[in-house]
Design a protein around this motif. Sequence first.
Motif, short mmCIF file in Angstrom:
data_model
loop_
_atom_site.label_atom_id
_atom_site.label_comp_id
_atom_site.label_asym_id
_atom_site.label_seq_id
_atom_site.Cartn_x
_atom_site.Cartn_y
_atom_site.Cartn_z
N VAL A 154 87.16 17.67 59.14
CA VAL A 154 87.65 17.97 60.56
C VAL A 154 87.75 19.46 60.47
N ARG A 155 88.66 20.17 59.51
CA ARG A 155 88.59 21.59 59.73
C ARG A 155 87.50 22.25 59.81
N LEU A 156 86.44 21.66 58.92
CA LEU A 156 84.89 22.58 58.88
C LEU A 156 84.41 22.29 60.12
N ALA A 157 84.61 21.02 60.93
CA ALA A 157 83.83 20.82 62.12
C ALA A 157 84.21 21.96 63.25
N HIS A 158 85.50 22.36 62.97
CA HIS A 158 86.14 23.40 64.18
C HIS A 158 85.60 24.76 63.69
N VAL A 159 84.98 25.11 62.71
CA VAL A 159 84.52 26.26 62.28
C VAL A 159 82.93 26.70 62.41
N LEU A 160 82.44 25.61 61.59
CA LEU A 160 80.89 25.45 61.74
C LEU A 160 80.06 25.12 63.07
N PRO A 161 78.83 25.72 63.22
CA PRO A 161 78.22 25.22 64.67
C PRO A 161 78.01 23.89 64.78
N GLY A 162 78.48 23.29 65.84
CA GLY A 162 78.53 21.82 66.04
C GLY A 162 77.00 21.11 66.24
N HIS A 163 75.93 22.00 66.81
CA HIS A 163 74.73 21.47 67.12
C HIS A 163 73.99 21.54 65.70
N ILE A 164 74.14 22.62 65.19
CA ILE A 164 73.31 22.72 63.87
C ILE A 164 73.72 21.55 62.92
N LEU A 165 74.87 21.40 62.73
CA LEU A 165 75.60 20.42 62.07
C LEU A 165 74.93 18.94 62.42
N ARG A 166 75.05 18.70 63.62
CA ARG A 166 74.39 17.27 64.24
C ARG A 166 73.06 17.18 63.79
N TYR A 167 72.23 18.18 63.94
CA TYR A 167 70.86 18.09 63.74
C TYR A 167 70.58 17.99 62.19
N ALA A 168 71.28 18.59 61.17
CA ALA A 168 71.17 18.67 59.83
C ALA A 168 71.59 17.29 59.39
N PHE A 169 72.68 16.71 59.86
CA PHE A 169 73.00 15.38 59.52
C PHE A 169 72.29 14.42 59.95
N ALA A 170 71.78 14.41 60.96
CA ALA A 170 70.86 13.61 61.57
C ALA A 170 69.42 13.48 60.75
N VAL A 171 69.06 14.57 60.21
CA VAL A 171 67.75 14.65 59.46
C VAL A 171 68.03 14.09 58.27
N LEU A 172 69.41 14.32 57.65
CA LEU A 172 69.69 13.45 56.37
C LEU A 172 69.72 12.34 56.52
N LEU A 173 70.22 11.66 57.85
CA LEU A 173 70.17 10.11 57.70
C LEU A 173 68.92 9.71 57.79
N ILE A 174 68.17 10.41 58.57
CA ILE A 174 66.56 9.83 58.90
C ILE A 174 65.97 9.77 57.17
N VAL A 175 66.26 10.87 56.53
CA VAL A 175 65.57 10.81 55.05
C VAL A 175 66.28 9.54 54.37
N VAL A 176 67.69 9.36 54.23
CA VAL A 176 68.29 8.21 53.52
C VAL A 176 67.51 6.77 54.20
N GLY A 177 67.66 6.82 55.47
CA GLY A 177 66.97 5.44 56.26
C GLY A 177 65.52 5.02 55.80
N VAL A 178 64.78 6.20 55.59
CA VAL A 178 63.37 5.90 55.31
C VAL A 178 63.25 5.56 53.94
N ARG A 179 64.27 6.09 53.29
CA ARG A 179 64.17 5.94 51.89
C ARG A 179 64.42 4.37 51.62
N PHE A 180 65.46 3.82 52.16
CA PHE A 180 65.81 2.33 52.21
C PHE A 180 64.65 1.52 52.75
N ILE A 181 63.99 1.92 53.88
CA ILE A 181 62.93 1.27 54.43
C ILE A 181 61.81 1.23 53.43
N MET A 182 61.44 2.14 52.89
CA MET A 182 60.31 2.24 52.01
C MET A 182 60.37 1.51 50.70
N SER A 183 61.63 1.41 50.16
CA SER A 183 62.13 0.93 48.78
C SER A 183 62.00 -0.55 48.68
#
Length: 265
Positions: free
Chosen positions: A236-265
């Motif tokens: 929560v503290r980091l969320a108030h320091v780091l740029p929100g839009h960049i964090l959201r995009y980075a995490f979304a990309v990470l989720l897509i990678v994780v999700g695709v791995r589950f789908i393909m495995s």
Amino acid sequence: MSIALTLLGYLALGATAGTLAGLFGVGGGIIIVPALVFAFGLQGVAPEVVVHLAVGTSLATIVVTGASSAYGHWQRGSIRLPWLKALLPGLVAGAVLGVFVADGLSATLLGTLFGVFVVLVAVKMLLGLAPKPGAQPPGRAAMGVAGVVIGGISALFGIGGGTLSVPWLSRCGAGMTQAVGTSAACGLPIALTGALTFIVVGWGNPVLPAAATGFVMWPAFLGVVLASVPFARVGVRLAHVLPGHILRYAFAVLLIVVGVRFIMS
């Protein structure tokens, strides 16, 4: 692998999950489940139960973290009790149903469905989709049906349900503070009912590890619970320091990678 090293690994997992949950404002389950699948795989857990064990253990951890969150919202008066009571029977029934559906699926199919769900959450984050507020609360029957859907999907994938319940409550006319608070309270009966049902349906399964009771792995539960709660505050503290839009995009990309791995495995 020694018991001490295993517990340290689970503590690290809990710290990571808690930090990410606090940082990105998502429920820990969507992070904990794939991390546990990976960790259980490293420990040699039988592939046919690894996803079920991860989902059941994730729900068990949410009982503790969800209770802490719900109590905090209760103290601030942000839980809308009449709506919680209207949703409660459906949440419980849906959680039981979701576990039995999961138990009837193979680990491969359950993992694939989880991957699809994670990708959909990621797309929602990338597009910045927010729930559309409503003004007219639905009747008790509609609340009951919504509870079954929210509880069933949440228990099926080992999450607290905020991804589904917050948009629904917002459409019912709740402000965002009340939607989040009531959603946190909804997560507790889902997680408790789901975890207990996963214990029951997995009871006596011969391929489960010795440290598991049904589909709940206790060393993982302990490590995740001990570390995730304090580290969520770090996130929560980091969320108030780091740029929100960049964090959201980075995490979304990470989720897509994780999700695709589950789908393909």
